[in-house]
Design an enzyme around this catalytic site. Structure first.
Site, PDB file in Angstrom:
ATOM      1  N   GLY A 155      65.193  55.073 111.920  1.00 15.56           N
ATOM      2  CA  GLY A 155      65.892  54.359 112.993  1.00 15.56           C
ATOM      3  C   GLY A 155      66.646  53.159 112.446  1.00 15.56           C
ATOM      4  O   GLY A 155      66.771  52.136 113.118  1.00 15.56           O
ATOM      5  N   ALA A 156      67.173  53.298 111.224  1.00 12.65           N
ATOM      6  CA  ALA A 156      67.793  52.147 110.542  1.00 12.65           C
ATOM      7  C   ALA A 156      69.296  52.058 110.768  1.00 12.65           C
ATOM      8  O   ALA A 156      69.965  51.252 110.145  1.00 12.65           O
ATOM      9  CB  ALA A 156      67.485  52.210 109.046  1.00 12.65           C
ATOM     10  N   SER A 198      54.919  47.074 119.705  1.00 14.50           N
ATOM     11  CA  SER A 198      55.649  46.226 120.658  1.00 14.50           C
ATOM     12  C   SER A 198      54.643  45.458 121.495  1.00 14.50           C
ATOM     13  O   SER A 198      53.497  45.911 121.682  1.00 14.50           O
ATOM     14  CB  SER A 198      56.491  47.111 121.586  1.00 14.50           C
ATOM     15  OG  SER A 198      56.957  46.363 122.689  1.00 14.50           O
ATOM     16  N   TYR A 226      56.859  54.379 127.241  1.00 16.21           N
ATOM     17  CA  TYR A 226      57.142  53.555 126.066  1.00 16.21           C
ATOM     18  C   TYR A 226      55.903  52.708 125.716  1.00 16.21           C
ATOM     19  O   TYR A 226      55.478  52.649 124.563  1.00 16.21           O
ATOM     20  CB  TYR A 226      58.349  52.654 126.368  1.00 16.21           C
ATOM     21  CG  TYR A 226      58.696  51.693 125.259  1.00 16.21           C
ATOM     22  CD1 TYR A 226      59.456  52.099 124.159  1.00 16.21           C
ATOM     23  CD2 TYR A 226      58.271  50.360 125.293  1.00 16.21           C
ATOM     24  CE1 TYR A 226      59.778  51.209 123.139  1.00 16.21           C
ATOM     25  CE2 TYR A 226      58.584  49.474 124.286  1.00 16.21           C
ATOM     26  CZ  TYR A 226      59.345  49.895 123.211  1.00 16.21           C
ATOM     27  OH  TYR A 226      59.653  49.014 122.196  1.00 16.21           O
ATOM     28  N   ASN A 268      60.142  52.991 112.311  1.00 17.85           N
ATOM     29  CA  ASN A 268      60.796  52.095 113.279  1.00 17.85           C
ATOM     30  C   ASN A 268      61.512  52.839 114.401  1.00 17.85           C
ATOM     31  O   ASN A 268      61.700  52.302 115.485  1.00 17.85           O
ATOM     32  CB  ASN A 268      61.790  51.212 112.487  1.00 17.85           C
ATOM     33  CG  ASN A 268      62.767  50.478 113.370  1.00 17.85           C
ATOM     34  OD1 ASN A 268      62.469  49.410 113.888  1.00 17.85           O
ATOM     35  ND2 ASN A 268      63.945  51.055 113.577  1.00 17.85           N
TER      36      ASN A 268
END
Ligand SMILES: NC(=O)c1ccc[n+]([C@@H]2O[C@H](COP(=O)([O-])OP(=O)(O)OC[C@H]3O[C@@H](n4cnc5c(N)ncnc54)[C@H](O)[C@@H]3O)[C@@H](O)[C@H]2O)c1
Length: 240
Positions: free
Chosen positions: A12-13, A134, A147, A82
């Site tokens: 996810g970069a 998170s 999520y 990520n």
């Protein structure tokens, strides 16, 4: 805090925090693999870095795709899991398909990353795995229940992996940010952003680079005694 000679894969970069983390690892000397499902943006990030960077395709929902990514990357010393789908939706409005896809991306994706990279790092006798959790996995908040559930799952998965790999020089930690200005907030109305900002004790959103610095430390040689931990970087929004 040098990562010279190390290879880091960041999923996810192609934007947001993943991009900032890839840049921070690169700045410390690591060769970085900018891995994302979005090939065009991943390529743009990789080419903006001078040397030691390349883009790679991965769909973290797919184990075979993850295996290909690691096979193509050679010796991988650092894996930052990520990639994620961030969805803000009231609990009552979440459909089964969306629930499944968010869990498949955010939690199953991290599971695959850990399951594929873990044994390779154990074999090498050195490794750093960093999983992006998170604040949503720690307390009820504005994000979707799917999520939030995925992020809570990441926190315990991180501990299980850390316990498995601790004797082999491989650490596994989680990072739990909140309210960092990345494209995930682009679609939220300004009033909602302002209401959130007012609740943050430091009085502002976080900057991707602030998260990336902590991430880079957790991936460094010097962080070898830290494993199974979850680090909060949330402007004081949750103090525990
Ligand atoms: N921004 C925040 O305030 C915040 C807060 C807490 C946690 N996080 C976490 O930090 C991480 C990065 O967040 P962000 O705000 O930069 O998100 P973002 O949505 O801006 O970026 C996510 C990246 O993941 C990629 N991706 C999505 N699905 C994928 C898949 N199946 N395979 C491979 N790549 C895929 C996207 O293409 C994108 O480049 C996420 O894990 C997120 O949950 C962010």
């Amino acid at each position: 805090m040098s990562l010279g000679g190390r290879t880091a894969v960041v999923t996810g970069a192609a934007q947001g925090l993943g991009e900032a983390i890839a840049r921070a690892l690169h700045a410390r000397g690591a060769s970085v693999v900018v891995a994302d499902v979005n090939d065009e943006r991943a390529e743009a990030v990789a080419t903006s870095l001078p040397e030691r960077a390349r883009a790679a395709h991965v769909d973290v929902r797919d184990r075979a795709s993850f295996e290909r990514l690691l096979d193509e990357s050679g010796r991988v010393d650092v894996l930052v899991n990520n990639a994620a789908r961030t969805v803000f939706r009231p609990l009552w409005e979440i459909e089964a398909d969306e629930w499944d896809d968010v869990l498949a991306t955010n939690l199953r994706g991290v599971f695959f990353g850990c399951q594929v990279a873990g044994p390779r790092m154990r074999e090498q006798g050195w490794g750093r795995i960093l999983n992006m959790a998170s604040i949503s996995g720690q307390a009820a908040g504005a994000s979707g229940a799917h999520y939030a559930a995925s992020k809570a799952g990441i926190i315990v998965l991180t501990k299980i992996l850390a316990a498995e790999l601790a004797p082999y020089g491989v650490t596994c930690n989680a990072l739990a940010p909140a309210a960092v200005r990345t494209p995930v907030f682009d679609d939220l109305p300004e009033e909602r952003l302002e209401a959130l900002r007012q609740r943050i004790p430091v009085g502002r959103f976080g900057e991707p680079a602030e998260i990336a610095e902590l991430a880079a430390f957790l991936c460094s040689e010097e962080a070898g005694y830290i494993t199974g931990a979850t680090f909060d970087a949330n402007g004081g929004l949750l103090m525990r």
